[in-house]
Each structure stands twice: as structure tokens, then as C-alpha cells.
Motif scaffolding. Structure first.
Motif, short mmCIF file in Angstrom:
data_model
loop_
_atom_site.label_atom_id
_atom_site.label_comp_id
_atom_site.label_asym_id
_atom_site.label_seq_id
_atom_site.Cartn_x
_atom_site.Cartn_y
_atom_site.Cartn_z
N ASP A 47 8.52 4.83 8.40
CA ASP A 47 7.50 5.28 7.44
C ASP A 47 6.22 4.46 7.50
OD1 ASP A 47 9.30 7.18 6.36
OD2 ASP A 47 10.21 5.64 5.07
N LEU A 48 6.34 3.15 7.72
CA LEU A 48 5.16 2.29 7.71
C LEU A 48 4.35 2.46 8.99
CD1 LEU A 48 6.48 -1.11 6.27
CD2 LEU A 48 5.38 0.79 5.05
N PRO A 49 3.06 2.15 8.95
CA PRO A 49 2.28 2.16 10.19
C PRO A 49 2.75 1.06 11.12
CG PRO A 49 1.03 1.16 8.41
CD PRO A 49 2.27 1.73 7.79
N LEU A 50 2.23 1.05 12.34
CA LEU A 50 2.57 -0.01 13.29
C LEU A 50 2.23 -1.37 12.69
CD1 LEU A 50 3.42 -0.87 16.19
CD2 LEU A 50 0.99 -0.67 16.79
N ILE A 51 3.22 -2.26 12.64
CA ILE A 51 3.00 -3.59 12.09
C ILE A 51 2.60 -4.52 13.24
CG2 ILE A 51 4.04 -5.51 10.84
CD1 ILE A 51 3.69 -2.89 9.23
N ARG A 52 1.44 -5.16 13.08
CA ARG A 52 0.96 -6.06 14.13
C ARG A 52 0.61 -7.42 13.53
NH1 ARG A 52 -3.35 -2.62 12.98
NH2 ARG A 52 -5.36 -3.64 12.61
N SER A 53 0.35 -8.38 14.39
CA SER A 53 0.02 -9.73 13.96
C SER A 53 -1.28 -9.76 13.16
CB SER A 53 -0.11 -10.67 15.16
OG SER A 53 -0.61 -11.93 14.77
N TYR A 54 -1.28 -10.48 12.06
CA TYR A 54 -2.50 -10.67 11.27
C TYR A 54 -3.40 -11.70 11.95
CZ TYR A 54 -5.51 -12.31 7.44
OH TYR A 54 -6.59 -12.67 6.66
N THR A 55 -2.81 -12.78 12.42
CA THR A 55 -3.58 -13.89 12.98
C THR A 55 -3.99 -13.62 14.42
OG1 THR A 55 -2.33 -15.40 11.57
CG2 THR A 55 -3.60 -16.38 13.40
N GLY A 56 -3.06 -13.05 15.21
CA GLY A 56 -3.36 -12.81 16.62
C GLY A 56 -3.80 -14.07 17.34
N PHE A 57 -4.89 -13.98 18.07
CA PHE A 57 -5.41 -15.13 18.80
C PHE A 57 -6.11 -16.12 17.88
CE2 PHE A 57 -4.94 -11.98 22.14
CZ PHE A 57 -4.45 -12.72 23.20
N GLY A 58 -6.34 -15.74 16.63
CA GLY A 58 -6.93 -16.66 15.67
C GLY A 58 -8.44 -16.65 15.62
N ASN A 59 -9.09 -15.83 16.46
CA ASN A 59 -10.55 -15.77 16.47
C ASN A 59 -11.01 -14.65 15.55
OD1 ASN A 59 -10.86 -17.82 18.48
ND2 ASN A 59 -10.17 -16.33 20.00
N ASP B 270 0.81 -1.22 0.00
CA ASP B 270 0.00 0.00 0.00
C ASP B 270 0.84 1.27 0.00
OD1 ASP B 270 -2.24 -1.58 0.07
OD2 ASP B 270 -2.59 -1.34 2.23
N ALA B 271 2.13 1.15 0.31
CA ALA B 271 3.00 2.33 0.43
C ALA B 271 3.30 2.93 -0.94
CB ALA B 271 4.30 1.95 1.14
N PRO B 272 3.61 4.22 -0.99
CA PRO B 272 4.00 4.84 -2.25
C PRO B 272 5.28 4.21 -2.78
CG PRO B 272 3.52 6.50 -0.57
CD PRO B 272 3.57 5.19 0.13
#
Length: 359
Positions: free
Chosen positions: A346-358, A336-338
Motif C-alpha cells: 500500500d505504501l509508496p516506495l520507501i527510500r533513504s531519507y539521508t542518502g549520500f547526505g548532500n 500520511d496514509a489513511p
């Protein structure tokens, strides 16, 4: 951004980190589709990437042919080789593929002008973005200080210490061919070979990254390396390390302003389980200290689990997962970045996609 199809990704290199990237995508990322794989071993050429990582076939075969990779229709390349090649990266960018890598390019502003210009031109030609996001140098020496700085009024000094014994890490190509453990101590210098020179540049680049993003305005970065000898012979993954050869490396990268150290990255690396008595003794892992208003300290140490019994192999693998995930989880943001360079700042805070999985 709302997507109507999965992000098409190519895996470049399927070593320890690359394998964790691939298995994560197969097991946890329905929003990402693997469409190709670049390998370096003739034995992996033509083999389904699922089989390479111990999974069922997925219908995507790996290749040693870079031209085949460049011809693929893909949104992004996960570039994870042990040794980087600027020509390959520029070709990928120019072909219109974004690149996310744990290997280098953490702070493009401070790389050689000719290299930066080549990369920028390739990004412009392909309308592509490149993001570098390692562990250390990388997130622990970049993202973590920036995150903690949000709780600071003023900062006087940033120090990150890494203490690690590499004995159980199977990437002996880096340990012995790259880092020159097992060589005579007087032969190992910050510029003794291509890999050591590359490593030195990365940490220097990372020191400037903190200076430039936190307004330190340092004047220079000094580099020092102390090598200590093994006290006895021992064997490590088929390599015999002789007494008297290099078994410990203490690196210090210091950013100064008016002669005062404002930023310091110190690595205390050993093999064979020996630790020099005169070295500092931080906890195993990474210790970040910020002196300022207020002063703060945090310790980072990845394991397979803190609550269940786990094997040494699982614990070692946990470190590889941390390196892989910070790049895999950044894939959507990089896409999504230019076009151009997208740093950790430069990037937003990167966090887990799956997390707890719910979900």
C-alpha cells in the motif's frame, strides 16, 4: 506533504533494533523528534533515552509504564519489542498514535478475524494507521518480490531461501527461549511454544501476502520443520549447547495451487557453525528466485562494508540496521496514509531519507 514541525515519535523497546532506530533519529533525522520511550528493564526506567543508546542526554526519559506512553502527545510509535502484545498495539492506535513495526502485521487480511476486527476498530477510534515491515518475513519476502515483479511478464514460482548462522547474534532470548535452539530436536515443532507459533503465523501470513498481491490464488500453505542435532558441545553467550540438542532448523512454507508449489519460503538456520550436508547450499544471506518470463535471481547480504576491514560486531550490527531503517524511513509515509492498515503493497516506495547526505 509539507510539514511545519518535526514528526513526534515514541520508541517502544530499546534492544538491538530499537537502539539503531533511536541513534538514526538523533544523528540523521532532523524531521523526527523523539518524545518518549517505553522500556522493559527497571534499570532503564527513568533514564534519558540518549544515555540508553550511548549518546548525550536529550531530555526524554524512558518509562516502563504504558499509561505514561499512552498519555504522551505523539504522531507515531516505533514498536520494536521481541515479543508483541496486541492489547498494547490496540491501545496505542486507539489513543491516536500511528504504529510502525518490524515485528508483525505484514498482511492483516490473513490474520485471525477477531484480531483484525480489534485492530481495525482501534484504528478507527484513534484515526490511526499501522504498518508492519520486517526483514524476513517482511521486505525480502514482500517488497523485493513485488519490485522484481515489475520486470516480469508472467510468474510461475517465487522462492526465497535464507541461510544464516545465529552464533554471533546476542539476542539469546529469542535464540534459546523463543526458537528453542539447544532443546531436544523432537521437542521443537512449529507450535511448541508461543514464539514458534507466532513465527509460523508470520511466514504463513507472508506467503498469503505474495499470493494475494501477485494473483497466485493459492489453495493452502503447508509448514514443515526439520531439526538437526549438534555434533559436539559448544558455548554461545553463556549458554551451553549440548551434542544431540537442536543446532539447526530448516523451515519450509509452501503455497500450493492444485497441488503445485507456487510460493516457497525456506529458512536454513544454524548455530555453532555446523551445516548439515544434506541441506541445500545457497549463499549466506537471502536468495530470491523468480521462475517465469523472464526468470530472475537476486542475492541479498548486509555487511558493515564490502570495501574496508570491519569487525564481526560491525557486521552483525549491519543486520540490525537493515531491520531498523526500513521502518524509520517509512515514518512519513505511515503518518500520511489513511487510517487503518498500510501494508508493504500500500505504501509508496520507501527510500533513504539521508542518502549520500548532500542536502
Amino acid at each position: 506533504m509539507t510539514r511545519t514541525r518535526p514528526i513526534r515519535v515514541i520508541q517502544w523497546a530499546t534492544g538491538g533494533v530499537g537502539t539503531e532506530m533511536v541513534t538514526t533519529i538523533l544523528d540523521h533525522r532532523p524531521d523526527i523528534q523523539l518524545v518518549g520511550a517505553r522500556v522493559y528493564s527497571q534499570a532503564k526506567h527513568g533514564v534519558d533515552i540518549g544515555r540508553i543508546v550511548g549518546r548525550d542526554q536529550i531530555g526524554v526519559t524512558a518509562t516502563i509504564d504504558t499509561a505514561e506512553i499512552l498519555a504522551l502527545d505523539a504522531d507515531l510509535v516505533l514498536y520494536a519489542p521481541s515479543f508483541t502484545d496486541l492489547d498494547d498495539v490496540c491501545a496505542l492506535l486507539a489513543s491516536g498514535k500511528n504504529v510502525a513495526t518490524p515485528s508483525f502485521l505484514f498482511h492483516p487480511r490473513r490474520i485471525p478475524e477477531a484480531d483484525r476486527r480489534r485492530l481495525q476498530e482501534a484504528c478507527e477510534q484513534g484515526g490511526a494507521t499501522i504498518h508492519g515491515s520486517g526483514l524476513n518475513p517482511g521486505n525480502l519476502s514482500g517488497v523485493l518480490p513485488l519490485a522484481l515483479s515489475g520486470m516480469s511478464r508472467t510468474i510461475d514460482q517465487v522462492t526465497l531461501q535464507e541461510r544464516a548462522d545465529w552464533t554471533l547474534w546476542e539476542s539469546t532470548e529469542i535464540t534459546f527461549d523463543g526458537m528453542w535452539f539447544g532443546r531436544p530436536p523432537d521437542e521443537v515443532t512449529p507450535s511448541a511454544n508461543g514464539y514458534l507459533s507466532f513465527l509460523t503465523k508470520l511466514f504463513v501470513e507472508q506467503t498469503w501476502f505474495i499470493s494475494d498481491t501477485l494473483n497466485a490464488e493459492i489453495d493452502d500453505v503447508s509448514v514443515s520443520l526439520e531439526c538437526v542435532p549438534a555434533t559436539k558441545d559448544f558455548e554461545m553467550f553463556g549458554h551451553v549447547v549440548r551434542a544431540g540438542s537442536t543446532a539447526g532448523q530448516r523451515w519450509n512454507f509452501r503455497g500450493h495451487r492444485n497441488g503445485k508449489t507456487l510460493i516457497e519460503f525456506e529458512t536454513l538456520w544454524t548455530i555453532g557453525g555446523e551445516y548439515p550436508g544434506h541441506w541445500p547450499k545457497p549463499l549466506d544471506g537471502w536468495t530470491l528466485t523468480i521462475e517465469g518470463d523472464p526468470s530472475m535471481r537476486t542475492h541479498f547480504f548486509p555487511l558493515a562494508s564490502f570495501s574496508r576491514d570491519a569487525s564481526i560486531e560491525e557486521h552483525v550490527k549491519a543486520g540490525l540496521i537493515t531491520v531498523a531503517m526500513q521502518v524509520v524511513n517509512a515514518i512519513p509515509a505511515v503518518c500520511d496514509a489513511p487510517a487503518g492498515f498500510a501494508t508493504m503493497a500500500d505504501l509508496p516506495l520507501i527510500r533513504s531519507y539521508t542518502g549520500f547526505g548532500n542536502r
